[in-house]
Motif scaffolding. Sequence first.
Motif, mmCIF file in Angstrom:
data_model
loop_
_atom_site.group_PDB
_atom_site.id
_atom_site.type_symbol
_atom_site.label_atom_id
_atom_site.label_comp_id
_atom_site.label_asym_id
_atom_site.label_seq_id
_atom_site.Cartn_x
_atom_site.Cartn_y
_atom_site.Cartn_z
ATOM 1 N N ASN A 55 0.809 -0.911 -0.092
ATOM 2 C CA ASN A 55 0.033 -0.211 -0.132
ATOM 3 C C ASN A 55 0.969 1.344 -0.173
ATOM 4 O O ASN A 55 0.342 2.367 0.419
ATOM 5 C CB ASN A 55 -0.654 -0.057 1.415
ATOM 6 N N ALA A 56 2.077 1.011 -0.468
ATOM 7 C CA ALA A 56 2.819 2.364 -0.366
ATOM 8 C C ALA A 56 2.271 3.678 -1.069
ATOM 9 O O ALA A 56 1.887 3.444 -2.163
ATOM 10 C CB ALA A 56 4.420 2.078 -1.004
ATOM 11 N N ALA A 57 2.456 4.694 -0.199
ATOM 12 C CA ALA A 57 1.928 6.052 -0.605
ATOM 13 C C ALA A 57 0.481 6.043 -1.127
ATOM 14 O O ALA A 57 0.005 6.734 -1.819
ATOM 15 C CB ALA A 57 2.931 6.464 -1.710
ATOM 16 N N THR A 58 -0.223 5.147 -0.480
ATOM 17 C CA THR A 58 -1.631 5.187 -0.715
ATOM 18 C C THR A 58 -2.349 5.335 0.509
ATOM 19 O O THR A 58 -1.787 5.424 1.581
ATOM 20 C CB THR A 58 -2.263 3.808 -1.005
ATOM 21 N N PRO A 59 -3.716 5.946 0.702
ATOM 22 C CA PRO A 59 -4.087 6.273 1.893
ATOM 23 C C PRO A 59 -4.290 5.008 2.956
ATOM 24 O O PRO A 59 -4.619 5.415 4.208
ATOM 25 C CB PRO A 59 -5.821 6.697 1.604
ATOM 26 N N GLU A 60 -4.217 4.009 2.489
ATOM 27 C CA GLU A 60 -4.089 2.852 3.416
ATOM 28 C C GLU A 60 -2.748 2.596 3.974
ATOM 29 O O GLU A 60 -2.704 1.823 4.937
ATOM 30 C CB GLU A 60 -4.507 1.495 2.637
ATOM 31 N N ASP A 61 -1.877 3.275 3.508
ATOM 32 C CA ASP A 61 -0.419 3.041 4.266
ATOM 33 C C ASP A 61 -0.254 3.928 5.382
ATOM 34 O O ASP A 61 -0.497 5.266 5.298
ATOM 35 C CB ASP A 61 0.588 3.587 2.995
ATOM 36 N N LEU A 62 -0.067 3.353 6.438
ATOM 37 C CA LEU A 62 -0.018 4.040 8.027
ATOM 38 C C LEU A 62 1.318 4.336 8.179
ATOM 39 O O LEU A 62 1.574 5.045 9.075
ATOM 40 C CB LEU A 62 -0.595 3.319 8.790
ATOM 41 N N ALA A 63 2.313 3.885 7.150
ATOM 42 C CA ALA A 63 3.642 4.348 7.789
ATOM 43 C C ALA A 63 4.321 5.320 6.939
ATOM 44 O O ALA A 63 5.469 5.607 6.755
ATOM 45 C CB ALA A 63 4.633 2.993 7.495
ATOM 46 N N THR A 64 3.446 5.958 5.989
ATOM 47 C CA THR A 64 4.025 7.044 4.981
ATOM 48 C C THR A 64 3.240 8.323 5.572
ATOM 49 O O THR A 64 1.950 8.382 5.556
ATOM 50 C CB THR A 64 3.775 6.712 3.579
ATOM 51 N N ALA A 65 4.019 9.505 5.723
ATOM 52 C CA ALA A 65 3.494 10.645 6.008
ATOM 53 C C ALA A 65 2.805 11.237 4.737
ATOM 54 O O ALA A 65 3.163 10.957 3.613
ATOM 55 C CB ALA A 65 4.437 11.640 6.158
ATOM 56 N N ARG A 66 1.706 12.145 5.027
ATOM 57 C CA ARG A 66 0.774 12.614 3.937
ATOM 58 C C ARG A 66 1.638 13.846 3.266
ATOM 59 O O ARG A 66 2.487 14.288 3.812
ATOM 60 C CB ARG A 66 -0.313 13.126 4.274
ATOM 61 N N ASN A 68 3.177 17.047 2.536
ATOM 62 C CA ASN A 68 3.195 18.468 3.168
ATOM 63 C C ASN A 68 2.909 18.254 4.611
ATOM 64 O O ASN A 68 2.636 19.260 5.316
ATOM 65 C CB ASN A 68 2.335 19.701 2.785
ATOM 66 N N GLN A 69 2.955 17.138 5.076
ATOM 67 C CA GLN A 69 2.447 16.816 6.424
ATOM 68 C C GLN A 69 3.748 16.957 7.372
ATOM 69 O O GLN A 69 4.765 16.706 7.123
ATOM 70 C CB GLN A 69 1.790 15.440 6.837
ATOM 71 N N SER A 70 3.741 17.867 8.477
ATOM 72 C CA SER A 70 4.850 17.890 9.368
ATOM 73 C C SER A 70 5.284 16.688 10.122
ATOM 74 O O SER A 70 4.478 15.771 10.370
ATOM 75 C CB SER A 70 4.637 19.044 10.390
ATOM 76 N N VAL A 71 6.338 16.645 10.448
ATOM 77 C CA VAL A 71 7.017 15.398 11.184
ATOM 78 C C VAL A 71 5.967 15.323 12.588
ATOM 79 O O VAL A 71 5.661 14.275 13.011
ATOM 80 C CB VAL A 71 8.192 15.461 11.394
ATOM 81 N N TYR A 72 5.702 16.363 13.181
ATOM 82 C CA TYR A 72 5.235 16.471 14.561
ATOM 83 C C TYR A 72 3.641 15.847 14.274
ATOM 84 O O TYR A 72 3.166 14.979 15.038
ATOM 85 C CB TYR A 72 5.022 17.932 14.958
ATOM 86 N N SER A 73 2.854 16.265 13.119
ATOM 87 C CA SER A 73 1.896 16.026 12.827
ATOM 88 C C SER A 73 1.650 14.259 12.591
ATOM 89 O O SER A 73 0.813 13.758 13.066
ATOM 90 C CB SER A 73 0.937 16.709 11.717
ATOM 91 N N PHE A 74 2.644 13.941 11.639
ATOM 92 C CA PHE A 74 2.515 12.606 11.658
ATOM 93 C C PHE A 74 2.800 11.582 12.879
ATOM 94 O O PHE A 74 2.159 10.456 13.069
ATOM 95 C CB PHE A 74 3.959 12.400 10.423
ATOM 96 N N VAL A 75 3.688 12.084 13.559
ATOM 97 C CA VAL A 75 4.189 11.325 14.842
ATOM 98 C C VAL A 75 2.890 11.380 15.735
ATOM 99 O O VAL A 75 2.547 10.340 16.200
ATOM 100 C CB VAL A 75 5.474 11.804 15.619
ATOM 101 N N ILE A 76 2.093 12.206 15.955
ATOM 102 C CA ILE A 76 1.039 12.093 16.606
ATOM 103 C C ILE A 76 -0.106 11.409 15.960
ATOM 104 O O ILE A 76 -0.802 10.791 16.575
ATOM 105 C CB ILE A 76 0.360 13.663 16.756
ATOM 106 N N THR A 77 -0.376 11.589 14.672
ATOM 107 C CA THR A 77 -1.545 10.736 14.081
ATOM 108 C C THR A 77 -1.045 9.118 13.975
ATOM 109 O O THR A 77 -1.901 8.268 14.107
ATOM 110 C CB THR A 77 -1.875 11.139 12.757
ATOM 111 N N ALA A 78 0.147 8.932 13.915
ATOM 112 C CA ALA A 78 0.552 7.703 13.626
ATOM 113 C C ALA A 78 0.669 6.857 14.936
ATOM 114 O O ALA A 78 0.266 5.613 15.242
ATOM 115 C CB ALA A 78 2.253 7.571 13.255
ATOM 116 N N THR A 79 0.729 7.854 16.137
ATOM 117 C CA THR A 79 0.581 7.048 17.451
ATOM 118 C C THR A 79 -0.920 6.905 17.952
ATOM 119 O O THR A 79 -1.320 5.808 18.503
ATOM 120 C CB THR A 79 1.183 8.146 18.753
ATOM 121 N N ILE A 80 -1.578 7.585 17.326
ATOM 122 C CA ILE A 80 -3.059 7.192 17.586
ATOM 123 C C ILE A 80 -3.528 6.238 17.145
ATOM 124 O O ILE A 80 -4.575 5.624 17.509
ATOM 125 C CB ILE A 80 -3.981 8.625 17.224
ATOM 126 N N ARG A 81 -3.084 6.162 16.002
ATOM 127 C CA ARG A 81 -3.727 4.944 14.964
ATOM 128 C C ARG A 81 -3.494 3.547 15.777
ATOM 129 O O ARG A 81 -3.573 2.698 16.060
ATOM 130 C CB ARG A 81 -2.974 4.729 13.590
#
Length: 81
Positions: A55-66, A68-81
């Motif tokens: 699922n690389a670089a698709t909406p289903e890929d939970l390990a790739t940032a969106r 223009n997503q900041s690293v801080y936003s990615f870490v927070i959303t990845a932690t919540i999932r």
Amino acid sequence: MGLSIGIVLGTNGINVAHELGHRQNKLQRTLAKILVLPSHYMHFYIEYDFGQHANAATPEDLATARLNQSVYSFVITATIR
């Protein structure tokens, strides 16, 4: 000694296992599983190959940032999932 073993398993074992996991040869893929076994990281093989790679670089890929997503936003959303 524990720190040394952790470094070896984390750097050598997981990196080599990652590369062997991409191979088509069944022996090499089995060796990849054996290399991650001592570090209790067996889910890496399953999630990485059948999750992120599929699922690389698709909406289903939970390990790739969106885009223009900041690293801080990615870490927070990845932690919540």
